[in-house]
Write a protein that holds these residues in place. Structure first.
Motif, PDB file in Angstrom:
ATOM      1  N   MET A   1      40.869  45.618  26.977  1.00  0.00           N
ATOM      2  CA  MET A   1      39.719  45.161  27.672  1.00  0.00           C
ATOM      3  C   MET A   1      39.319  46.117  28.815  1.00  0.00           C
ATOM      4  SD  MET A   1      40.361  41.142  28.247  1.00  0.00           S
ATOM      5  CE  MET A   1      40.049  39.958  26.964  1.00  0.00           C
ATOM      6  N   ILE A   2      40.464  46.614  29.267  1.00  0.00           N
ATOM      7  CA  ILE A   2      40.139  47.729  30.413  1.00  0.00           C
ATOM      8  C   ILE A   2      39.850  49.044  29.672  1.00  0.00           C
ATOM      9  CG2 ILE A   2      41.648  49.194  32.121  1.00  0.00           C
ATOM     10  CD1 ILE A   2      41.265  46.109  33.200  1.00  0.00           C
TER      11      ILE A   2
ATOM     12  N   GLU B   1      41.697  47.531  41.720  1.00  0.00           N
ATOM     13  CA  GLU B   1      40.634  46.823  40.917  1.00  0.00           C
ATOM     14  C   GLU B   1      40.956  46.489  39.706  1.00  0.00           C
ATOM     15  OE1 GLU B   1      36.854  48.482  40.434  1.00  0.00           O
ATOM     16  OE2 GLU B   1      36.845  47.215  38.575  1.00  0.00           O
TER      17      GLU B   1
ATOM     18  N   PRO C   1      49.668  45.828  36.564  1.00  0.00           N
ATOM     19  CA  PRO C   1      49.368  44.827  37.629  1.00  0.00           C
ATOM     20  C   PRO C   1      49.972  45.092  39.015  1.00  0.00           C
ATOM     21  CG  PRO C   1      49.902  43.647  35.725  1.00  0.00           C
ATOM     22  CD  PRO C   1      49.835  45.036  35.485  1.00  0.00           C
TER      23      PRO C   1
ATOM     24  N   ILE D   1      43.980  44.268  39.893  1.00  0.00           N
ATOM     25  CA  ILE D   1      43.467  42.658  39.987  1.00  0.00           C
ATOM     26  C   ILE D   1      43.196  42.119  38.493  1.00  0.00           C
ATOM     27  CG2 ILE D   1      42.088  41.143  41.185  1.00  0.00           C
ATOM     28  CD1 ILE D   1      41.613  43.160  43.403  1.00  0.00           C
ATOM     29  N   ARG D   2      42.261  42.958  37.874  1.00  0.00           N
ATOM     30  CA  ARG D   2      41.783  42.560  36.784  1.00  0.00           C
ATOM     31  C   ARG D   2      43.018  42.274  35.558  1.00  0.00           C
ATOM     32  NH1 ARG D   2      36.244  43.637  35.677  1.00  0.00           N
ATOM     33  NH2 ARG D   2      35.225  44.861  37.570  1.00  0.00           N
ATOM     34  N   ARG D   3      43.869  42.991  35.634  1.00  0.00           N
ATOM     35  CA  ARG D   3      45.076  42.857  34.811  1.00  0.00           C
ATOM     36  C   ARG D   3      45.836  41.694  35.103  1.00  0.00           C
ATOM     37  NH1 ARG D   3      47.245  43.826  31.453  1.00  0.00           N
ATOM     38  NH2 ARG D   3      48.785  45.432  31.315  1.00  0.00           N
ATOM     39  N   ALA D   4      45.983  41.498  36.406  1.00  0.00           N
ATOM     40  CA  ALA D   4      46.765  40.355  37.019  1.00  0.00           C
ATOM     41  C   ALA D   4      45.974  39.072  36.574  1.00  0.00           C
ATOM     42  CB  ALA D   4      46.950  40.572  38.322  1.00  0.00           C
ATOM     43  N   ILE D   5      44.865  39.055  36.677  1.00  0.00           N
ATOM     44  CA  ILE D   5      44.345  37.650  36.358  1.00  0.00           C
ATOM     45  C   ILE D   5      43.703  37.602  34.830  1.00  0.00           C
ATOM     46  CG2 ILE D   5      43.125  37.047  38.519  1.00  0.00           C
ATOM     47  CD1 ILE D   5      40.659  38.515  37.786  1.00  0.00           C
ATOM     48  N   GLY D   6      44.504  38.489  34.006  1.00  0.00           N
ATOM     49  CA  GLY D   6      44.258  38.045  32.431  1.00  0.00           C
ATOM     50  C   GLY D   6      43.409  39.109  31.726  1.00  0.00           C
ATOM     51  N   ALA D   7      43.034  40.228  32.247  1.00  0.00           N
ATOM     52  CA  ALA D   7      42.701  41.256  31.467  1.00  0.00           C
ATOM     53  C   ALA D   7      43.777  42.214  30.592  1.00  0.00           C
ATOM     54  CB  ALA D   7      41.632  42.396  32.321  1.00  0.00           C
ATOM     55  N   THR D   8      43.458  42.055  29.316  1.00  0.00           N
ATOM     56  CA  THR D   8      44.282  42.986  28.347  1.00  0.00           C
ATOM     57  C   THR D   8      43.881  44.538  28.638  1.00  0.00           C
ATOM     58  OG1 THR D   8      42.899  42.838  26.561  1.00  0.00           O
ATOM     59  CG2 THR D   8      44.498  41.005  26.717  1.00  0.00           C
ATOM     60  N   PRO D   9      45.067  45.265  28.254  1.00  0.00           N
ATOM     61  CA  PRO D   9      44.932  46.594  28.325  1.00  0.00           C
ATOM     62  C   PRO D   9      43.586  47.245  27.440  1.00  0.00           C
ATOM     63  CG  PRO D   9      47.137  46.213  27.932  1.00  0.00           C
ATOM     64  CD  PRO D   9      46.461  44.820  27.803  1.00  0.00           C
TER      65      PRO D   9
END
Lengths: 416, 240
Positions: A328-329, A315, A409, A318-326
């Motif tokens: 944000m995670i 999960e 990702p 996926i978030r990282r792949a679609i543009g979440a920066t570290p």
């Protein structure tokens, strides 16, 4: 990061997705907070119960009583009985500059007190108006004895609560009424509702207080009495005060200076200090145990979050792949952790406050505790605990969040 | 040239260093519909990762629209991925506890689009892919084809320069595979989207206009496939 409802919805979703796990993890925090607050509140309640005993008493009062001598001295045998008298008070006032209020107390036990058809067997206490400064009366009706009552030896009395409820069962205001105490009639001028645990010459709720000068004459006391109540001047060392009084009295009455039982001295300050220290100790213990439990809970949360992060590698990937920066995670995981700890902690606070409230109302409803005893924790304690929860949440979320942050990702793709 | 690779090399350093990409040179124009074909171990996944800024390369040059993709910080890489690339994966890669429309909203969420706008845009794409009635459903309530449509919506919603599809039909039956490939083809033709499909299935590759063969870490043959007859499979809707 900006405010966004979805951010919080997300956290609720994640936590709700694994209900049993969330529940079990949260329970650690819940229990920690619950125990901490229950213990703190319980300590407060106990302290309140104990403090009730000292209510009205000045913390720097010193009570001096005469008793049989236990040592032969100055030609006298032991077991001699001696009494205090008015000259002692004058002597203390002039020779012991540390003393502030110095007043006598005398008591007669077992006098019949009658009003109409009702009677009660209580204690008759002779006091002066100055006694008010040693032990403040809690007047339900009327007033305490004043200077004029003492000077003019007026036949007035202040009755204790139990005396009042026995003589006036309908609960009416007794001021102005005349009651018979032993063989004389006294006009009631006040009712003292104190029922404290520090009692000098008997519990004040069973007493009838009359001016000392009057009592001395009525009961042929010959100017002698057994107890002197005094207070130390603000800032004065009560130890020094006690030593001076002991020295003074032993000289005046020819008593062995080391005969502690002949001149009994009670220092309320000492009692207060002991109780204070006791509760300080209890509090430290409670805080240590509570924090320990809390910390264990936080470690539990951290542990579960760690597993969760591992489980959610895909999960997060996926978030990282679609543009979440570290970042944000990181903030997502930490917010989740804070959310969990705060949720569980709030429940802990809520439950402990409820239980403390219940305990408080049960104890307060007991007949002997007319004045409300609160087991409740303070508001600021609550706020502090809340802040601590946020801190614990961050702490617990830190390690898992750092791990989550390092998920690339590609790792997620590879993980499948 | 939208995508430009010059002598890109990539080695995985494990117990045994593995030189996976050995000098890739490739150019893809805007609006092309390309497939990268190769067997497993050929380096096509690695190439895809580099194209998608999911992984770094060791030497060479990779440019998207002239912008050099090199030594990016994690957050910069995330930003580029978010803005320039839409991913379609074999396993759909939807988040299971989010509904279809929430999944589509997610890239916009990370772009900082407002809640209302986000929902509007996501619904637009969901509707366009014929999933209007499924917007509120969770991935496990949908068929493979529907899930892949949601994934495609997710890829499209940010209006990226490139769509990267990694075995988009890998988990689908042949009928659904045809539907998905038709959809990609239509998107390329109608919206002039640049689509790169990575696959090992010749039938899938045959749908694209250009087939780039990769073998042992180097680009082999590049087939122009305007007439879609480069492969034995794939003609007349037979994919598998």
């Amino acid at each position: 990061m900006r405010f966004d409802i979805d951010r919080y919805k997300e956290i609720v979703d994640t936590l709700a997705r694994n209900r049993s796990r969330t529940l079990l993890t949260g329970f650690g925090i819940f229990w920690g907070i619950f125990m901490l607050l229950i213990m703190l509140g319980g300590g407060n309640g106990l302290k309140a119960i104990l403090s009730r005993n000292f209510a009205g008493f000045t913390s720097n009062a010193v009570i001096v009583g005469s008793s049989r001598t236990t040592k032969p001295y100055g030609g006298f045998k032991r077991d001699r009985y001696w009494s205090l008298d008015k000259t002692d008070i004058e002597a203390i006032k002039t020779l012991v500059p540390e003393s502030d209020i110095v007043t006598m107390m005398d008591a007669e036990w077992g006098g019949a007190i009658v009003y109409g058809e009702n009677s009660y067997s209580g204690i008759i206490k002779g006091l002066t108006h100055e006694y008010e400064g040693v032990e403040a009366p809690q007047l339900m009706f009327g007033r305490f004895i004043n200077e004029v009552d003492c000077e003019q030896e007026r036949k007035v009395c202040v009755i204790g609560k139990r005396v009042w409820s026995n003589l006036f069962p309908d609960g009416e205001d007794p001021t102005g009424k005349y009651i018979k105490v032993k063989d004389s009639y006294f006009q009631v001028i006040g009712v003292d509702s104190r029922s404290g645990g520090i009692n000098i010459s008997g519990s004040s709720d069973q007493s009838v207080v009359i001016p000392y000068q009057l009592m001395n004459k009525l009961y042929n006391k010959g100017g002698k009495f057994d107890i002197i109540c005094l207070t130390a001047k603000p800032g004065a060392d009560s130890e020094v005060l006690q030593e001076k009084i002991r020295g003074l009295l032993s000289r005046r009455h020819t008593i062995a200076p080391d005969d502690k039982s002949a001149i009994m001295i009670l220092d309320t300050k000492k009692v207060f200090t002991i109780v204070d220290n006791l509760f300080k100790g209890v509090n430290i213990l409670v805080i240590l145990v509570g924090l320990g439990t809390l910390l264990a809970g936080a470690i539990g949360v951290s542990n579960i979050m760690m597993v969760t992060v591992k489980e959610r590698t895909t999960e997060i990937g996926i978030r990282r792949a679609i543009g979440a920066t570290p970042r944000m995670i990181l903030s997502q995981i930490i917010t989740e952790s804070i959310g969990l700890t705060i949720l569980a902690g709030m429940l802990g606070i809520l439950f402990s406050v409820l239980i403390l409230w219940a305990a408080g109302s049960v104890v307060s409803s007991m007949p002997d505790f007319s004045s409300g005893i609160s087991f409740q924790i303070g508001f600021w304690t609550g706020i502090l605990v809340l802040l601590m929860l946020v801190f614990l949440g961050v702490l617990a979320g830190l390690a898992p969040a750092l791990r989550a942050m390092n998920i690339k990702p590609v790792d997620a793709m590879r993980d499948e | 040239m939208l995508i430009e690779l010059k002598d890109v090399n990539k080695t995985y350093f494990g117990a045994q260093p593995l030189h996976v990409l050995k000098g890739i040179n490739l150019g893809i124009e805007r609006g092309e519909f390309v497939s990268i074909m190769g067997s497993s171990g050929s380096g096509k996944s690695t190439l895809l990762n580099i194209l998608g800024i999911l992984d770094n390369y060791d030497s060479g040059e990779y440019r998207i629209g002239g912008k050099l993709i090199w030594d990016l910080s994690e957050s910069k890489a995330a930003e580029y991925r978010n803005k320039m690339i839409g991913f379609i994966f074999q396993s759909y890669n939807l988040i299971s506890f989010k509904t279809a429309v929430e999944n589509v909203e997610l890239p916009l969420f990370y772009q900082g689009v407002s809640r209302h706008k986000r929902h509007e845009m996501a619904m637009e794409y969901i509707e366009r892919l014929g999933l209007k009635d499924w917007a509120g459903h969770y991935p496990n309530e949908m068929s493979g084809g529907q899930k892949q449509r949601v994934a495609i919506s997710t890829a499209l919603v940010t209006k990226p320069d490139i769509i990267l599809a990694d075995e988009p039909t890998g988990a689908l039956d042949s009928k659904t595979s045809v539907e998905i490939m038709d959809l990609l083809k239509e998107l390329n033709e109608r919206e002039k989207l640049t689509i790169i499909v990575v696959t090992h299935e010749s039938g899938v590759a045959n749908y694209t206009n250009k087939i780039i063969h990769i073998k042992d870490g180097v680009i082999g043959q590049i087939d122009e496939n305007r007439s879609h007859d480069a492969m034995r499979f794939g003609s007349e809707g037979v994919l598998k």
